[in-house]
Design a protein around this motif. Structure first.
Motif, mmCIF file in Angstrom:
data_model
loop_
_atom_site.group_PDB
_atom_site.id
_atom_site.type_symbol
_atom_site.label_atom_id
_atom_site.label_comp_id
_atom_site.label_asym_id
_atom_site.label_seq_id
_atom_site.Cartn_x
_atom_site.Cartn_y
_atom_site.Cartn_z
ATOM 1 N N PHE A 86 -14.673 -63.559 -4.072
ATOM 2 C CA PHE A 86 -14.618 -62.275 -4.789
ATOM 3 C C PHE A 86 -15.666 -61.290 -4.278
ATOM 4 C CE2 PHE A 86 -17.354 -65.311 -6.878
ATOM 5 C CZ PHE A 86 -18.548 -64.610 -6.901
ATOM 6 N N SER A 88 -17.551 -58.643 -2.265
ATOM 7 C CA SER A 88 -17.262 -57.566 -1.303
ATOM 8 C C SER A 88 -18.531 -57.182 -0.570
ATOM 9 C CB SER A 88 -16.776 -56.315 -2.038
ATOM 10 O OG SER A 88 -15.926 -56.643 -3.074
ATOM 11 N N HIS A 123 -35.136 -55.184 -10.742
ATOM 12 C CA HIS A 123 -34.131 -56.260 -10.763
ATOM 13 C C HIS A 123 -33.862 -56.627 -9.301
ATOM 14 C CE1 HIS A 123 -29.825 -57.477 -12.342
ATOM 15 N NE2 HIS A 123 -30.182 -58.219 -11.320
ATOM 16 N N LYS A 154 -37.642 -59.017 -12.893
ATOM 17 C CA LYS A 154 -36.436 -59.788 -13.282
ATOM 18 C C LYS A 154 -35.745 -60.131 -11.966
ATOM 19 C CE LYS A 154 -32.359 -57.982 -15.100
ATOM 20 N NZ LYS A 154 -31.719 -57.112 -16.093
ATOM 21 N N ASN A 228 -30.706 -63.767 -18.903
ATOM 22 C CA ASN A 228 -29.388 -63.233 -19.275
ATOM 23 C C ASN A 228 -28.288 -64.146 -18.744
ATOM 24 O OD1 ASN A 228 -30.614 -61.008 -20.393
ATOM 25 N ND2 ASN A 228 -30.313 -59.717 -18.588
ATOM 26 N N THR A 230 -24.000 -63.964 -17.365
ATOM 27 C CA THR A 230 -22.812 -63.157 -17.081
ATOM 28 C C THR A 230 -21.570 -64.048 -17.066
ATOM 29 O OG1 THR A 230 -23.066 -63.492 -14.686
ATOM 30 C CG2 THR A 230 -24.065 -61.500 -15.620
ATOM 31 N N LYS A 266 -16.441 -57.424 -14.960
ATOM 32 C CA LYS A 266 -15.020 -57.265 -14.606
ATOM 33 C C LYS A 266 -14.848 -57.448 -13.098
ATOM 34 C CE LYS A 266 -11.816 -53.300 -14.276
ATOM 35 N NZ LYS A 266 -10.843 -53.241 -15.376
ATOM 36 N N PHE A 267 -13.934 -58.304 -12.687
ATOM 37 C CA PHE A 267 -13.672 -58.497 -11.259
ATOM 38 C C PHE A 267 -13.113 -57.206 -10.652
ATOM 39 C CE2 PHE A 267 -10.178 -59.416 -8.203
ATOM 40 C CZ PHE A 267 -10.983 -59.682 -7.106
ATOM 41 N N TYR A 305 -22.038 -53.201 -18.344
ATOM 42 C CA TYR A 305 -22.772 -52.679 -17.188
ATOM 43 C C TYR A 305 -22.039 -51.421 -16.715
ATOM 44 C CZ TYR A 305 -25.280 -53.079 -12.734
ATOM 45 O OH TYR A 305 -26.064 -52.865 -11.637
ATOM 46 N N MET A 308 -20.373 -50.661 -13.304
ATOM 47 C CA MET A 308 -19.218 -51.405 -12.854
ATOM 48 C C MET A 308 -17.931 -50.977 -13.544
ATOM 49 S SD MET A 308 -18.702 -55.436 -13.040
ATOM 50 C CE MET A 308 -18.855 -55.333 -14.770
ATOM 51 N N ASP A 326 -27.222 -51.243 -20.015
ATOM 52 C CA ASP A 326 -28.074 -51.379 -18.837
ATOM 53 C C ASP A 326 -28.828 -50.077 -18.568
ATOM 54 O OD1 ASP A 326 -28.582 -53.684 -16.832
ATOM 55 O OD2 ASP A 326 -28.492 -51.937 -15.549
ATOM 56 N N ILE A 335 -23.695 -53.656 -5.043
ATOM 57 C CA ILE A 335 -22.766 -54.766 -5.301
ATOM 58 C C ILE A 335 -21.412 -54.244 -5.791
ATOM 59 C CG2 ILE A 335 -22.361 -56.852 -6.692
ATOM 60 C CD1 ILE A 335 -25.320 -57.367 -6.711
HETATM 61 O O1 V47 Z 1 -23.221 -62.921 -9.669
HETATM 62 C C1 V47 Z 1 -19.975 -59.948 -7.191
HETATM 63 C C2 V47 Z 1 -20.853 -60.261 -9.539
HETATM 64 C C3 V47 Z 1 -23.070 -60.527 -9.986
HETATM 65 C C4 V47 Z 1 -18.113 -58.884 -7.634
HETATM 66 O O2 V47 Z 1 -28.782 -59.697 -15.918
HETATM 67 C C5 V47 Z 1 -18.811 -59.095 -8.821
HETATM 68 O O3 V47 Z 1 -29.079 -57.673 -16.578
HETATM 69 C C6 V47 Z 1 -17.155 -58.031 -9.981
HETATM 70 O O4 V47 Z 1 -25.365 -60.520 -12.292
HETATM 71 N N1 V47 Z 1 -16.400 -57.819 -8.880
HETATM 72 C C7 V47 Z 1 -24.469 -59.943 -9.761
HETATM 73 N N2 V47 Z 1 -18.340 -58.660 -9.995
HETATM 74 C C8 V47 Z 1 -24.805 -58.842 -10.755
HETATM 75 C C9 V47 Z 1 -25.372 -59.347 -12.057
HETATM 76 C C10 V47 Z 1 -25.958 -58.411 -13.055
HETATM 77 C C11 V47 Z 1 -25.605 -57.074 -13.069
HETATM 78 C C12 V47 Z 1 -26.183 -56.224 -14.015
HETATM 79 C C13 V47 Z 1 -27.130 -56.681 -14.908
HETATM 80 C C14 V47 Z 1 -27.473 -58.028 -14.892
HETATM 81 C C15 V47 Z 1 -28.508 -58.503 -15.846
HETATM 82 C C16 V47 Z 1 -26.890 -58.905 -13.975
HETATM 83 O O5 V47 Z 1 -22.096 -59.603 -9.578
HETATM 84 C C17 V47 Z 1 -22.683 -61.745 -9.197
HETATM 85 C C18 V47 Z 1 -21.179 -61.737 -9.348
HETATM 86 O O6 V47 Z 1 -20.819 -62.404 -10.525
HETATM 87 N N3 V47 Z 1 -19.939 -59.766 -8.515
HETATM 88 N N4 V47 Z 1 -18.854 -59.403 -6.626
HETATM 89 C C19 V47 Z 1 -16.844 -58.226 -7.694
HETATM 90 N N5 V47 Z 1 -16.086 -58.051 -6.611
#
Ligand code: V47
Ligand code: SF4
Length: 397
Positions: A86, A88, A123, A154, A228, A230, A266-267, A305, A308, A326, A335
């Motif tokens: 998944f 990118s 972060h 963090k 946290n 996810t 969300k993917f 978030y 996203m 956030d 990301i």
């Molecule tokens: O682990 C990667 C995800 C995560 C894709 O703790 C995707 O406050 C969707 O964990 N579509 C990293 N998701 C980001 C994350 C995060 C973000 C904001 C706040 C916090 C927090 C944590 O992003 C990865 C993965 O699960 N990810 N690619 C995608 N195509």
């Protein structure tokens, strides 16, 4: 009508099925729902029904308060030894020309760029490469804390921790203790994806397993620290896998109480190996937030978030169980933009975040990473403010 009265209307609705009424009654009585009831909510719960339950819980816990923070990200590299389907963002090592690999000094320069700025959190998360090891991250955390003791670090997920501790031949407990001593203050929620091996094997083979992810958070919580969690949803998983994921988090939280926030991710399907998998609808996203709020009765916060899911969906989510959106981000994360999110350069000023929250009748509260209140913006007026029309929700006591 307040949220309790709305829930009463549902409880008296002759058209609601007995199973859904029973769940509504449990929510009203502050009782936990079961795994099967979680699956039933996904299968049968309509948006309005789920919203009524989730908003009841959200307002009972937080009233209109909606949290955000002032933060920035450092993504050390977008190269990675793993190959999650998944992702990118990651460019495999063989595609090195498209990647970046920050040195210690380059990362430290990013930290210094924020000197004098009112940010409270950095972060740090990115790809996994051999040169970023225990010694590297220990030195980085120590340098950051020495330079700016008030900036909360963090950083990294069990994906990185599992990899670097294995390389250093140390166990999780020893490793997390070392990280704490170096200056790590909390762990973000990433790397969780879907814990169930049936799905994890297909989308995130080779990196830490669901059990290892949970074990590393558990060790961190045992040190009295917070983190946290996810869940990456809306791809090839079934509803039972989402409920299983939340069930495992709920059980760990019962043991440790160390989680602060649950963040459904969300993917997004652009430019990755799962681009053929369609993305979920906004309705499904809101249903998912609501079910998370209902299921995770021992989590204080549910975060949407905004970078996203778009600003408008973030606003909507505030009526479906979400109480945190956030931070300001300052265009420091790639990301999601690389995965096709609406925000190609995610950044919001404090004023924009405050307005986004006020527009839908909620009260903006700037928090630090541990949810201590920094500023209550409800009655705050920015100097050059041209007042838009804000919708006022009733005050809940
Ligand atoms: O682990 C990667 C995800 C995560 C894709 O703790 C995707 O406050 C969707 O964990 N579509 C990293 N998701 C980001 C994350 C995060 C973000 C904001 C706040 C916090 C927090 C944590 O992003 C990865 C993965 O699960 N990810 N690619 C995608 N195509
Ligand atoms: Fe690497 Fe993380 Fe991308 Fe997986 S999601 S390939 S671990 S950067």
């Amino acid at each position: 009508m307040d949220t309790a009265s709305k829930l009463q209307v549902l409880l008296n609705d002759p058209h609601l099925s007995p199973e859904l009424k029973n769940i509504a009654q449990k929510v009203y009585n502050n009782k936990r729902i079961t795994f099967d009831e979680g699956v039933l909510l996904y299968e049968k719960g309509e948006l309005a029904y789920l919203g009524t339950l989730a908003n009841y819980i959200r307002e009972k816990r937080h009233g209109n308060h909606t949290y955000f923070n002032r933060n920035f990200h450092i993504e050390p590299t977008n190269l990675c030894v793993y190959d999650c389907k998944f992702c990118s963002y990651s460019r495999l090592i063989k595609e090195r020309s498209e990647g970046w690999e920050y040195t210690m000094d380059e990362m430290f320069d990013i930290i210094k760029k924020y000197d004098g700025e009112p940010v409270t959190e950095v972060h740090i998360v990115g790809g996994v490469l051999p040169q970023y090891d225990v010694a590297f991250y220990s030195e980085l955390f120590t340098r950051i804390k020495k330079h700016r003791p008030g900036l909360h670090v963090k950083a990294l997920t069990p994906v990185e921790y599992h990899y670097i501790f294995k390389k250093a031949k140390i166990d999780y407990a020893t490793g997390m203790k070392l990280m704490k001593e170096a200056g790590l203050e909390s762990i973000p929620g990433g790397g969780a994806e879907i814990f169930h091996p049936e799905i994890r094997e297909q989308i995130a083979k080779d990196k830490c397993t669901g059990d290892q992810w949970l074990a590393i958070h558990e060790e961190w919580h045992k040190l009295g620290m917070r983190s946290n969690a996810t869940m990456l949803y809306g791809h090839i998983e079934q509803y039972k896998h989402r409920v299983d994921h939340m069930e495992q988090l709920r059980q760990l939280q019962d043991r440790t109480g160390g989680f602060q926030t649950f963040i459904p991710l969300k993917f997004r399907n652009q430019d990755n190996q799962m681009s053929h998998v369609p993305e979920t609808t906004v309705v499904e996203d809101l249903r998912n937030y609501a079910i998370a709020r209902i299921y995770l009765d021992n989590f204080d916060h549910i975060k949407a978030y905004w970078a996203m899911i778009s600003r408008t969906t973030a606003q909507l989510s505030l009526n479906f169980g979400v109480d945190d959106i956030d931070g300001t981000l300052d265009d420091t994360t790639k990301i999601y933009s690389m995965a096709g999110a609406e925000e190609q350069h995610p950044a919001m000023s404090t004023k924009q975040l405050v307005e986004l929250i006020k527009q839908v009748g909620r009260y903006p509260i700037e928090r630090d990473t541990l949810y201590n209140v920094i500023t209550d913006y409800n009655d705050f007026e920015f100097p050059d403010e041209v007042k838009p029309q804000f919708y006022k929700l009733p005050v809940i006591n």
